[in-house]
Design a protein around this motif. Structure first.
Motif, PDB file in Angstrom:
ATOM      1  N   THR A   1       1.097   4.208  -2.822  1.00  0.00           N
ATOM      2  CA  THR A   1       0.932   5.604  -2.412  1.00  0.00           C
ATOM      3  C   THR A   1       2.068   6.466  -2.938  1.00  0.00           C
TER       4      THR A   1
ATOM      5  N   LEU B   1      10.585   0.329  -1.763  1.00  0.00           N
ATOM      6  CA  LEU B   1       9.550  -0.386  -1.022  1.00  0.00           C
ATOM      7  C   LEU B   1       9.012  -1.572  -1.813  1.00  0.00           C
TER       8      LEU B   1
ATOM      9  N   ARG C   1       0.833  -1.209   0.000  1.00  0.00           N
ATOM     10  CA  ARG C   1       0.000   0.000   0.000  1.00  0.00           C
ATOM     11  C   ARG C   1       0.868   1.260   0.000  1.00  0.00           C
ATOM     12  N   TRP C   2       1.967   1.247   0.767  1.00  0.00           N
ATOM     13  CA  TRP C   2       2.893   2.388   0.782  1.00  0.00           C
ATOM     14  C   TRP C   2       3.550   2.568  -0.578  1.00  0.00           C
ATOM     15  N   THR C   3       3.884   1.449  -1.230  1.00  0.00           N
ATOM     16  CA  THR C   3       4.497   1.524  -2.549  1.00  0.00           C
ATOM     17  C   THR C   3       3.558   2.195  -3.539  1.00  0.00           C
TER      18      THR C   3
END
Length: 53
Positions: A7, A34, A3-5
């Motif tokens: 984002t 990430l 999810r961070w990637t």
């Protein structure tokens, strides 16, 4: 972590559209790092996943 990637990838794309090259490059590099960390952890979980007794 995936999810961070995603984002950071979206932030990089939006920054690139508006012309903020420094911010776009930074967010893209963070997304790339990430993603590779996620990929390594995913492969390790597949290899060492569930072990039956």
């Amino acid at each position: 972590m995936l999810r961070w990637t995603v984002t950071f990838l979206i932030v990089a794309i939006v920054a690139a559209v508006f012309g903020f090259t420094g911010i776009a490059a930074g967010a893209a590099s963070i997304a790339k790092i990430l993603f590779f960390i996620f990929l390594v952890l995913f492969l390790l979980s597949l290899i060492g996943g569930r072990r039956s007794v």
